[in-house]
Design a protein around this motif. Structure first.
Motif, PDB file in Angstrom:
ATOM      1  N   MET A 288      23.533   6.592  -4.966  1.00 11.52           N
ATOM      2  CA  MET A 288      22.397   6.396  -4.061  1.00 11.52           C
ATOM      3  C   MET A 288      21.324   5.597  -4.765  1.00 11.52           C
ATOM      4  SD  MET A 288      20.004   9.267  -2.239  1.00 11.52           S
ATOM      5  CE  MET A 288      18.550   8.790  -1.313  1.00 11.52           C
ATOM      6  N   ASN A 289      20.818   4.569  -4.131  1.00  6.89           N
ATOM      7  CA  ASN A 289      19.768   3.743  -4.713  1.00  6.89           C
ATOM      8  C   ASN A 289      18.405   4.256  -4.296  1.00  6.89           C
ATOM      9  OD1 ASN A 289      21.279   1.902  -6.138  1.00  6.89           O
ATOM     10  ND2 ASN A 289      21.677   0.657  -4.332  1.00  6.89           N
ATOM     11  N   ALA A 290      17.398   3.955  -5.143  1.00  7.48           N
ATOM     12  CA  ALA A 290      16.028   4.277  -4.784  1.00  7.48           C
ATOM     13  C   ALA A 290      15.622   3.407  -3.613  1.00  7.48           C
ATOM     14  CB  ALA A 290      15.108   4.048  -5.983  1.00  7.48           C
ATOM     15  N   SER A 291      14.960   3.972  -2.649  1.00  3.84           N
ATOM     16  CA  SER A 291      14.532   3.220  -1.475  1.00  3.84           C
ATOM     17  C   SER A 291      13.030   3.177  -1.412  1.00  3.84           C
ATOM     18  CB  SER A 291      15.083   3.854  -0.196  1.00  3.84           C
ATOM     19  OG  SER A 291      14.657   5.191  -0.092  1.00  3.84           O
ATOM     20  N   PRO A 292      12.467   2.115  -0.850  1.00  2.00           N
ATOM     21  CA  PRO A 292      11.028   2.007  -0.738  1.00  2.00           C
ATOM     22  C   PRO A 292      10.458   3.140   0.085  1.00  2.00           C
ATOM     23  CG  PRO A 292      12.085  -0.103  -0.307  1.00  2.00           C
ATOM     24  CD  PRO A 292      13.160   0.922  -0.320  1.00  2.00           C
ATOM     25  N   SER A 293       9.293   3.591  -0.328  1.00  2.39           N
ATOM     26  CA  SER A 293       8.600   4.646   0.415  1.00  2.39           C
ATOM     27  C   SER A 293       7.560   4.012   1.301  1.00  2.39           C
ATOM     28  CB  SER A 293       7.935   5.625  -0.563  1.00  2.39           C
ATOM     29  OG  SER A 293       8.907   6.175  -1.417  1.00  2.39           O
TER      30      SER A 293
ATOM     31  N   HIS B 111      12.370  -3.185  -3.459  1.00  2.00           N
ATOM     32  CA  HIS B 111      13.488  -2.296  -3.752  1.00  2.00           C
ATOM     33  C   HIS B 111      13.082  -0.900  -4.217  1.00  2.00           C
ATOM     34  CE1 HIS B 111      16.262  -5.575  -3.150  1.00  2.00           C
ATOM     35  NE2 HIS B 111      15.629  -6.314  -4.042  1.00  2.00           N
ATOM     36  N   LEU B 112      11.906  -0.744  -4.780  1.00  2.56           N
ATOM     37  CA  LEU B 112      11.480   0.562  -5.287  1.00  2.56           C
ATOM     38  C   LEU B 112      10.223   1.092  -4.605  1.00  2.56           C
ATOM     39  CD1 LEU B 112      12.104   0.174  -9.132  1.00  2.56           C
ATOM     40  CD2 LEU B 112      13.624   1.124  -7.389  1.00  2.56           C
ATOM     41  N   GLY B 113       9.584   0.269  -3.780  1.00  6.78           N
ATOM     42  CA  GLY B 113       8.458   0.769  -3.008  1.00  6.78           C
ATOM     43  C   GLY B 113       7.104   0.304  -3.517  1.00  6.78           C
ATOM     44  N   GLU B 114       6.099   0.447  -2.649  1.00  8.18           N
ATOM     45  CA  GLU B 114       4.742   0.003  -2.937  1.00  8.18           C
ATOM     46  C   GLU B 114       4.138   0.707  -4.148  1.00  8.18           C
ATOM     47  OE1 GLU B 114       2.761  -2.181  -1.561  1.00  8.18           O
ATOM     48  OE2 GLU B 114       3.884  -2.819   0.201  1.00  8.18           O
ATOM     49  N   ARG B 115       4.334   2.013  -4.199  1.00 10.57           N
ATOM     50  CA  ARG B 115       3.695   2.773  -5.281  1.00 10.57           C
ATOM     51  C   ARG B 115       4.237   2.343  -6.644  1.00 10.57           C
ATOM     52  NH1 ARG B 115       2.378   9.104  -4.032  1.00 10.57           N
ATOM     53  NH2 ARG B 115       1.164   8.800  -2.112  1.00 10.57           N
ATOM     54  N   THR B 116       5.531   2.279  -6.755  1.00  6.55           N
ATOM     55  CA  THR B 116       6.130   1.892  -8.037  1.00  6.55           C
ATOM     56  C   THR B 116       5.697   0.491  -8.430  1.00  6.55           C
ATOM     57  OG1 THR B 116       8.044   3.306  -7.623  1.00  6.55           O
ATOM     58  CG2 THR B 116       8.302   1.571  -9.268  1.00  6.55           C
ATOM     59  N   ALA B 117       5.680  -0.423  -7.459  1.00  7.41           N
ATOM     60  CA  ALA B 117       5.313  -1.799  -7.764  1.00  7.41           C
ATOM     61  C   ALA B 117       3.881  -1.907  -8.247  1.00  7.41           C
ATOM     62  CB  ALA B 117       5.527  -2.679  -6.532  1.00  7.41           C
TER      63      ALA B 117
ATOM     64  N   ALA C  60      -3.911   7.079  -0.718  1.00 10.72           N
ATOM     65  CA  ALA C  60      -5.198   6.448  -1.044  1.00 10.72           C
ATOM     66  C   ALA C  60      -5.647   6.748  -2.475  1.00 10.72           C
ATOM     67  CB  ALA C  60      -6.267   6.866  -0.045  1.00 10.72           C
ATOM     68  N   PRO C  61      -5.657   8.024  -2.913  1.00  6.95           N
ATOM     69  CA  PRO C  61      -6.014   8.274  -4.329  1.00  6.95           C
ATOM     70  C   PRO C  61      -5.067   7.577  -5.302  1.00  6.95           C
ATOM     71  CG  PRO C  61      -6.097  10.299  -3.064  1.00  6.95           C
ATOM     72  CD  PRO C  61      -5.458   9.277  -2.182  1.00  6.95           C
ATOM     73  N   TRP C  62      -3.780   7.562  -4.952  1.00  5.63           N
ATOM     74  CA  TRP C  62      -2.819   6.867  -5.815  1.00  5.63           C
ATOM     75  C   TRP C  62      -3.151   5.380  -5.909  1.00  5.63           C
ATOM     76  CZ3 TRP C  62       0.982   7.508  -9.228  1.00  5.63           C
ATOM     77  CH2 TRP C  62       1.817   6.420  -9.486  1.00  5.63           C
ATOM     78  N   LEU C  63      -3.454   4.806  -4.755  1.00  6.32           N
ATOM     79  CA  LEU C  63      -3.765   3.383  -4.711  1.00  6.32           C
ATOM     80  C   LEU C  63      -4.937   3.045  -5.612  1.00  6.32           C
ATOM     81  CD1 LEU C  63      -3.384   0.574  -3.348  1.00  6.32           C
ATOM     82  CD2 LEU C  63      -5.001   1.358  -1.608  1.00  6.32           C
ATOM     83  N   TRP C  64      -6.012   3.793  -5.490  1.00  6.79           N
ATOM     84  CA  TRP C  64      -7.217   3.471  -6.266  1.00  6.79           C
ATOM     85  C   TRP C  64      -7.089   3.907  -7.718  1.00  6.79           C
ATOM     86  CZ3 TRP C  64      -9.282  -0.182  -3.977  1.00  6.79           C
ATOM     87  CH2 TRP C  64      -9.357  -0.225  -2.582  1.00  6.79           C
TER      88      TRP C  64
END
Length: 623
Positions: free
Chosen positions: A1-6, A114-120, A360-364
Motif C-alpha cells: 500500500m502506498n502513502a496517499s495524499p491527505s 504523492h505524499l500530501g500537502e502536510r508532508t510537502a 491550520a496550526p500545522w500549516l502555520w
C-alpha cells in the motif's frame, strides 16, 4: 500500500505558503549570490573550466576525490554552462542558486502529489539547511549535490508510485550526481536493490536506454582518460585512523562519530567565529525538529511501501558512510539532507494526523519553521557580509571530530575578494606595496589568485604602502590610530602609510614570501636559516607591526621569541595568534623609541631555522 495524499480544505493556503517560501529562498540566493565561499577548490575548478573554454584543454577527469579517486568530469561540464552565456563567476552563482531552488520546488511538488500537502510543506521547511545555503550557489561541486539529490529523491518517489514509467531520467540524474560527488554512491546501492527486487524496472525500455547511455559514456571516458594512470594528489589529510577491514565494525559502532555527523548542521554554525547566537539557536531548533521527525518517520515508514524504500535508502546510506568513511566532512552529508528532510516531514505528518492536530496550526507551525530557516540564512549572510569571511571550526567540520588543537578555516567571500582586487587595480596599487595579516590570509586562502595584478611598483622603494585591515579587528592596535582610511572595502578598510627604511634579513622592504607550492592549495612558508631579523631606520617614536604565516611547528611568543636592540618599548607589546588550516598566523606590534641616532632598531627571533612568511609595516607617531 502506498502513502496517499491527505486532502485538506486549506489546499490553496498551503500552496501559497509554499510559493512564498520558495520565492523568499530564491530571492536570498540571488540577492546574496556573490556572498559565497571562493577558496582553493573553487578557484581550481574555475581554472580548469576556463582552460577548456579559452584554450581548448578539455578536462578528462573529475577533481580527485580523497586525492586518488577520479570519476568522469560531469561537474566541469555543468560548471561551464553558465560561462558559455556570461564568462563571469556571477553567472555561475546565479545559475547554481536558481538550480538549487528549482530542485527543491520540484521535490515539493512531487511530494505534494504523492505524499500530501502536510508532508510537502514540512519537507520544504526542512529542505533549506542554514549553513549549506552559503555554498549552494558557489563554483564548487558540493553546491550541486543537494539540488541533484532532491531530483533523485523526487524521481524515485514518482517511480515508486508509477512503476510502469521506467527510470530514464532517474538513472541519468543519478549518474550525474555520483560524478559530482561519490558520497551519493550508497543511494545508488539502494536503487540497485529495488531494481533487483523488481526486475520489471530493469526490463523497461526507458531504463534500458538510460543504462546503455551511462555504460557507453563511462566506457568512452575510461578508454580516453585512463583514470587509473592519473596522478594522485597529495594534500593535508585528517589525522590517520585505523585502517583495514578489521576497523570497519569499530567505525560503524562509534557513537561519538554518529553524534558528530547527526549534529553537523548545528556544529557548523556553532563553530563559526565570532559566534552568531541567533543563528546557532535557529540551527539547534531546526536540527531537533528534524531528528525527532526522522525517528517518527522511521517508525511510521513500515506502514507504506514508498516510505519503506525511502527509509531503506536512508538507513543504508548512513550505515555505509559510517562504515567506510574513516573521516567524513560536512559536505558528505549534503547528499542525504533531502532524504532526512522528507523522512522527518513524513514522521511529523503521520504523528500530527494520529494526534488529531487540525490543519491550520500545522500549516502555520511548519510555515514558522520555514521562516526560521530563511531568517537564519539571512542572519548568516549578514555576518558573512560584515566580516568578509567565515572562520569555520576545522575540527568539528569532520565526523568524527578531529581531536587536535582547535583550528579554523577562513572562508573569504567572493564579494570581498573581487572588491579588493578591483580596488587595487583601479588605484594602480602593486603587490609589493601591500601589508598586513588580513591581506596575507586572503591571498594564502585563494591560491594567490586575487593578488594585485601589478607585481612591483615602478618607484623603489614605493612612495606609499597600503595596510588592509578588517572592519572588526582582533585586538587594540596602535598602527592605525588616528588614521583615516583612504578606501573602504566590504568588511575591510585600506590605510595609506609612508614607508620607513626597513630590511628583513638584509632584504629591502617589508615583505618576504615563498613562491614554492606544497600542493594545489598551499604554499610553503619562507625559509630563514638563522631566524628573522628586522632592521628599522627611524628617528622618533614609531609603531612597528609584524605579521607572519609560519609552519605549524614554528612557535613564536612574546617576549621570549624576540630580542629588541637600539630601542626601548614604551608600551607593552601587543600580539595575537590564530591557527588557520595548517599554519600559525601571528601579529606582533611594538611602540618603540630609538635610543641611538643613525642606528637602526633591530628586532630578531632566535638564530635558528625558521619557516615564516613576513609582512611588516611601520609608522612614525606624531606628537
Amino acid at each position: 500500500m502506498n502513502a496517499s495524499p491527505s486532502p485538506h480544505p486549506s489546499h490553496s493556503t498551503s500552496t501559497w505558503v509554499a510559493a512564498l517560501v520558495l520565492l523568499a529562498l530564491g530571492f536570498i540566493q540571488l540577492y546574496y549570490c556573490d556572498l559565497t565561499f571562493h577558496g582553493p577548490d573553487q578557484i581550481r575548478d574555475m581554472d580548469t573550466v576556463r582552460l577548456w573554454l579559452h584554450q581548448g584543454q578539455w578536462p578528462h577527469n573529475s577533481t580527485p576525490f580523497n586525492g586518488r579517486l577520479y570519476l568522469p568530469p560531469g561537474f566541469y561540464y555543468l560548471l561551464a554552462l553558465p560561462l558559455l552565456v556570461v564568462d563571469s563567476e556571477i553567472s555561475i552563482f546565479i545559475a547554481f542558486g536558481l538550480f538549487y531552488v528549482a530542485c527543491i520546488a520540484y521535490a515539493w511538488r512531487t511530494l505534494r502529489l504523492h505524499l500530501g500537502e502536510r508532508t510537502a510543506l514540512a519537507y520544504l521547511a526542512l529542505a533549506m539547511p542554514i549553513f549549506s545555503s552559503v555554498y549552494t550557489h558557489s563554483a564548487w561541486n558540493p553546491a550541486l549535490v543537494i539540488g541533484l539529490s532532491n531530483l533523485v529523491l523526487a524521481l524515485w518517489i514518482q517511480s515508486l508510485h508509477q512503476p510502469r514509467r521506467g527510470w530514464f531520467a532517474l538513472v541519468l540524474v543519478m549518474f550525474v550526481l555520483v560524478q559530482v560527488h561519490p558520497s551519493a554512491a550508497p543511494l545508488g546501492v539502494a536503487l540497485g536493490l529495488y531494481a533487483l527486487a523488481h526486475p520489471a524496472v530493469l526490463r523497461h525500455r526507458s531504463t534500458l536506454a538510460s543504462t546503455v547511455i551511462v555504460l557507453t559514456l563511462t566506457a568512452l571516458w575510461a578508454a580516453l582518460a585512463q583514470p587509473w594512470k592519473a596522478p594522485h594528489i597529495v594534500s593535508a589529510p585528517p589525522p590517520p585512523a585505523p585502517g583495514g577491514w578489521s576497523a570497519l565494525p569499530a567505525r560503524l559502532l562509534d557513537v561519538g562519530k554518529w553524534w558528530d555527523a547527526l549534529a553537523m548542521p548545528y556544529r557548523m554554525i556553532e563553530g563559526i567565529s565570532p559566534a552568531i547566537p541567533v543563528v546557532t539557536a535557529a540551527a539547534a531548533v531546526l536540527l531537533g525538529f528534524m531528528l525527532v521527525g526522522v525517528v517518527l518517520g522511521l517508525v511510521y515508514a513500515a506502514r507504506t511501501r514508498t516510505m519503506r524504500w525511502v527509509a531503506l535508502a536512508l538507513v543504508l546510506w548512513w550505515v555505509l558512510a559510517m562504515t567506510f568513511l574513516s573521516y567524513g566532512g560536512f559536505w558528505h552529508l549534503d547528499v542525504i539532507q533531502p532524504w532526512l528532510a522528507v523522512m522527518a516531514a513524513y514522521g511529523w505528518t503521520r504523528a500530527s494526523e494520529q494526534w488529531g492536530c487540525p490543519h491550520a496550526p500545522w500549516l502555520w507551525g511548519t510555515a514558522a519553521a520555514g521562516v526560521l530557516a530563511l531568517g537564519g540564512q539571512v542572519e548568516l549572510y549578514r555576518h558573512f557580509e560584515a566580516h568578509g569571511k567565515l572562520d569555520v571550526a576545522a575540527n568539528t567540520s569532520f565526523f568524527p571530530r578531529i581531536q587536535d588543537v582547535e583550528r579554523h578555516i577562513p572562508s573569504f567571500s567572493y564579494r570581498y575578494l573581487h572588491a579588493m582586487q578591483t580596488y587595487l587595480q583601479a588605484e594602480g596599487i602593486c603587490q609589493n606595496q601591500l601589508r598586513g595579516l588580513h591581506w596575507m590570509l586572503a591571498r594564502d586562502m585563494t591560491n594567490r589568485q586575487f593578488d594585485a595584478r601589478c607585481r612591483e611598483a615602478p618607484v623603489h622603494p614605493p612612495a606609499t604602502q597600503y595596510l588592509i585591515e578588517p572592519t572588526h579587528p582582533t585586538g587594540p592596535w596602535e598602527l592605525t590610530q588616528g588614521l583615516v582610511p583612504v578606501a573602504t572595502l566590504p568588511a575591510a578598510a585600506v590605510y595609506a602609510l609612508t614607508p620607513l627604511p626597513m630590511r628583513i634579513n638584509g632584504r629591502e622592504g617589508g615583505n618576504v614570501f615563498s613562491d614554492e607550492k606544497i600542493d594545489y592549495m598551499t604554499f610553503w612558508s619562507a625559509r630563514h636559516d638563522r631566524g628573522i631579523m628586522i632592521e628599522l631606520s627611524t628617528e622618533g617614536p614609531t609603531v612597528l607591526r609584524v605579521s607572519l604565516r609560519c609552519t605549524d611547528e614554528t612557535i613564536l611568543r612574546l617576549p621570549d621569541s624576540w630580542t629588541l636592540s637600539h630601542a626601548t618599548s614604551t608600551a607593552p607589546p601587543r600580539a595575537t595568534q590564530a591557527k588557520y588550516m595548517g599554519s600559525n598566523y601571528y601579529t606582533f606590534e611594538w611602540t618603540l623609541h630609538p635610543t641611538q641616532t643613525y642606528t637602526p632598531i633591530t628586532l630578531a627571533t632566535p638564530a635558528v631555522l625558521t619557516y615564516c612568511d613576513v609582512s611588516a609595516a611601520a609608522r612614525v607617531m606624531k606628537g
